[in-house]
Scaffold this active site. Sequence first.
Site, PDB file in Angstrom:
ATOM      1  N   TYR A 137       7.873   2.418  -7.462  1.00  0.00           N
ATOM      2  CA  TYR A 137       7.193   1.132  -7.568  1.00  0.00           C
ATOM      3  C   TYR A 137       6.816   0.822  -9.018  1.00  0.00           C
ATOM      4  CZ  TYR A 137       6.905   1.550  -2.485  1.00  0.00           C
ATOM      5  OH  TYR A 137       7.209   1.698  -1.162  1.00  0.00           O
ATOM      6  N   GLU A 145       0.861  -1.168   0.000  1.00  0.00           N
ATOM      7  CA  GLU A 145       0.000   0.000   0.000  1.00  0.00           C
ATOM      8  C   GLU A 145       0.904   1.227   0.000  1.00  0.00           C
ATOM      9  OE1 GLU A 145      -0.560  -2.338   2.501  1.00  0.00           O
ATOM     10  OE2 GLU A 145      -2.370  -3.242   1.674  1.00  0.00           O
TER      11      GLU A 145
END
Length: 164
Positions: free
Chosen positions: A129, A117
């Site tokens: 990411y 998350e």
Amino acid sequence: MSALAPDLEDASAAPAGLRPMREDDLDAVHAIEIRAYEFPWTPGIFRDCLRADYPSWVLTDAGRVTGYFLMSVAAGEAHVLNVCVAPEAHGRGHGRRLLRALLRIARGRGAERVFLEVRPSNPGAIALYHSEGFNEIGRRPRYYPARGGREDALVMAIELLAQE
């Protein structure tokens, strides 16, 4: 441990000094956590993760902890619990080094996918990411504490392909 990530335990293979987190690292780790986050983890959360034997590693530079990660691994899946680099060490590739090490260790422990998350208000982490192959797969409403309320979390995942 060496069978899972032998390249990470050899200091020459990890120029910034990547090694498993120890209980005596917790003061340094927490000091980074409180500088990096408005809503930091408590020392007890880190201690509990170590005691639960979650893969937890630190990145050192000149003998000082400059970053860390913690994750859980079970049933073929890994979940990133925390990845952090000391604010004064940003921009040197430490976050990428930590993330790549995390993925190698997750694969070594049998994970086929990794979830995390991230706050939508953290574009640097989201870009990292994405650049490492994570994709957004969902959203958790009101997941994080935030000034004046709660903030959603973007849920991201990556499939770990078998190594050639």
